[in-house]
Design an enzyme around this catalytic site. Structure first.
Site, PDB file in Angstrom:
ATOM      1  N   GLY A 157      -8.247   8.394 -22.347  1.00 60.34           N
ATOM      2  CA  GLY A 157      -7.706   9.296 -21.335  1.00 60.34           C
ATOM      3  C   GLY A 157      -6.519   8.746 -20.575  1.00 60.34           C
ATOM      4  N   LYS A 168      -0.965  13.341 -16.248  1.00 56.55           N
ATOM      5  CA  LYS A 168      -1.186  12.851 -17.612  1.00 56.55           C
ATOM      6  C   LYS A 168      -1.518  11.367 -17.546  1.00 56.55           C
ATOM      7  CE  LYS A 168       1.114  14.065 -21.210  1.00 56.55           C
ATOM      8  NZ  LYS A 168       2.214  14.269 -22.204  1.00 56.55           N
ATOM      9  N   ASP A 187      -0.656  23.685 -30.430  1.00 60.79           N
ATOM     10  CA  ASP A 187      -1.089  23.293 -29.086  1.00 60.79           C
ATOM     11  C   ASP A 187       0.063  22.709 -28.278  1.00 60.79           C
ATOM     12  OD1 ASP A 187      -1.737  21.212 -31.194  1.00 60.79           O
ATOM     13  OD2 ASP A 187      -1.841  19.953 -29.413  1.00 60.79           O
ATOM     14  N   ARG A 209       3.308  15.944 -14.160  1.00 60.09           N
ATOM     15  CA  ARG A 209       4.097  16.968 -14.846  1.00 60.09           C
ATOM     16  C   ARG A 209       3.994  18.307 -14.129  1.00 60.09           C
ATOM     17  NH1 ARG A 209       3.281  17.595 -21.181  1.00 60.09           N
ATOM     18  NH2 ARG A 209       1.268  18.525 -20.675  1.00 60.09           N
ATOM     19  N   ARG A 226      -1.121  27.593 -23.934  1.00 61.78           N
ATOM     20  CA  ARG A 226      -0.459  27.364 -25.210  1.00 61.78           C
ATOM     21  C   ARG A 226      -0.949  28.379 -26.236  1.00 61.78           C
ATOM     22  NH1 ARG A 226      -0.208  21.272 -24.761  1.00 61.78           N
ATOM     23  NH2 ARG A 226      -0.975  20.837 -22.671  1.00 61.78           N
TER      24      ARG A 226
END
Length: 497
Positions: free
Chosen positions: A130, A117, A256, A180, A187
């Site tokens: 981003g 991330k 989401d 992560r 999702r």
């Protein structure tokens, strides 16, 4: 296998999602950062994943974990998905600041995603940079690892890396990358992406993939897709009941942000209750209280309804029968949640058996806590002492600014306990195993993040240490068990974007 010299860390990738058709994702490589520096590495999780890392070259390790060097076997992608955000449908969202490096099969045979991330822009960034800021990265590290220690299904933290660059939000902030780990990043919004395009083949491909990966036992059922909907609904009902039991408020329960696997994901403006208030909201972007503590079960059911809409073409060729089957799942969600919720709270107040009126007894305690402004975590923890003997009553009552109702409740509770088989000592021990002494209190999280912004990570490390054993009362961490003073209260939390 031993670590490969010069290639750090070693991931044994086996990338199944990247083998799906290219409309499921966009291939994209992380964008290198200027000065990666390793802030935290979860060696215990790395061992569980079968990931080997050599700390003799920390700069190179940081470069790998920040995305400057892509590990062999990785197939970096940004996943496509849509979603309802605060009730408003957005047909294309996708990983705007996250890149899935690939998947590993851990030492327990479970497939896990490795995602970066803040690794740079993707085709789904929607004019965003981003990147991720240091504060949200450390918050996610803290809360995801705390949830794991509390026994609540959640994504995990493998590493946090500073980028040596600045990101621009409301103010200029330090940049960071979060590594992560998740059972998967599929999702409800992933299904919505294909449904919004009328892509029934895509929905079926995705459903088959999810069944194979997360619900393989459903493959031989009469209607695997209905069973899938039931399975996701059941896991989410159980998960939200667990949230309620620890006073957790997710803050952005958009479709989401609800996984098909049943893990808690995305810890942006999340928070934990201090004083009990069922309508408590912390998130600065939740102006209408849509995702307030009390509303979470209903929102979970609403989200499952959105998944059901996507799966209707697979449930039955007869649309009317498909809708009927979906509605039955939604009804069952409410029943499943209520059963799990009362089970969680029975355990919290020391009830090992079931009896009529238990729900009313639990609600009476919560009403007394609300009126008396009792701290959610501390009141339940002190109740453990009251369970051991009446000498603990006064400490429990001291949690309430207005203890009259709580005192009346103790009498009702005592009468109910007379029908229980456990001894007071056994009961107190059992209650202490489900009522945490330590949670990631908002003011302690903020304290750690504020210090880190000035280069002091000692508060971050100390908080992580306190959260490792949340059900133990360790004297050296007594400060982490206390509610905030009025001047320490954190009244709003903020999304990382």
């Amino acid at each position: 296998m031993p670590a490969v010299k010069g290639v750090l860390p070693v991931f044994q990738f086996d990338n199944s999602y990247a083998r799906l058709p290219d409309r499921f994702f966009a291939s994209v490589y992380p964008e290198p950062v200027e000065g990666p520096k390793l802030l935290k590495f979860n060696a215990e999780l790395a061992e569980e994943l079968g990931v080997e890392a050599d700390f003799s070259d920390p700069a190179r390790l940081a470069a790998f974990l920040a995305g400057n060097v892509v590990p062999p076997g990785a197939m970096p992608i940004a996943m496509a998905y849509a979603g309802h955000q605060f009730g408003n449908f957005v047909p294309q969202l996708g990983d705007g600041r996250a890149i899935l490096l690939g998947e590993v099969v851990d030492r327990n045979g479970k497939r896990r995603d490795i995602q970066l991330k803040g690794a740079g822009p993707t085709p789904y960034s929607r004019r965003g940079d981003g990147r991720a800021a240091l504060g949200p990265v450390l918050r996610e590290y803290i809360v995801s690892e705390a949830m794991n220690a509390l026994g609540v299904p959640a994504t995990r933290a493998l590493a946090a890396v500073a980028t040596g660059e600045q990101v621009y939000r409301e103010t200029v902030e330090q940049g960071a990358v979060f590594v992560r780990v998740a059972a998967s990043h599929v999702r409800i919004g992933t299904f919505q992406f294909f449904a919004a395009r009328g892509d029934n083949d895509g929905i079926k491909l995705l459903a088959d993939y999810v069944i194979e990966r997360h619900y393989p036992e459903l493959k031989t059922t009469d209607n695997p897709y209905l069973a899938l909907l039931q399975g996701v609904a059941g896991r989410q009902a159980d998960l939200i009941a667990r949230w309620m039991g620890i006073g957790f408020i997710h803050g952005v329960m958009n479709t989401d942000n609800m996984t098909i696997s049943g893990e808690t994901i995305d810890f942006g403006p999340c928070a934990f209750l201090d004083e009990y208030d069922p309508m408590k909201v912390f998130s600065s972007i939740d102006q209408g209280g849509r995702y307030a503590y009390r509303n979470q079960p209903g929102i979970g059911q609403w989200n499952i309804a959105r998944l059901a809409e996507c799966l209707l073409p697979l449930l039955d060729e007869d649309e009317e029968k498909a809708v009927e089957a979906a509605n039955a799942v939604l009804k069952a969600f409410g029943e499943r949640f209520q059963k799990e919720w009362i089970g969680v709270f029975r355990a919290k107040i020391g009830l090992a058996t079931e009896a009529d009126g238990d729900g009313d007894l639990i609600q009476a305690l919560l009403a007394a806590m609300h009126e008396g402004q009792a701290d959610f975590t501390l009141a339940f923890r002190r109740l453990c002492g009251a369970a051991a003997g009446t000498e603990g009553d006064e400490l429990f009552l001291s949690s309430f600014s207005h203890p009259a109702k709580a005192r009346e409740w103790l009498e009702l509770w005592g009468t109910r306990l007379d029908a229980e088989p456990q001894s007071p000592t056994e009961r107190a021990k059992t209650m202490r195993s489900v009522n945490p002494a330590v949670i990631p209190r908002n003011h302690k999280v903020q304290e750690a993040l504020s210090a880190a912004n000035y280069g002091d990570f000692s508060f971050f490390e100390r908080l992580l240490e306190a959260l490792e054993k949340p059900f133990e009362e360790r004297p050296e961490f007594s400060g982490y068990m206390q509610p905030p003073k009025p001047e320490e209260q954190v009244k709003q939390t903020f999304c990382g974007t």
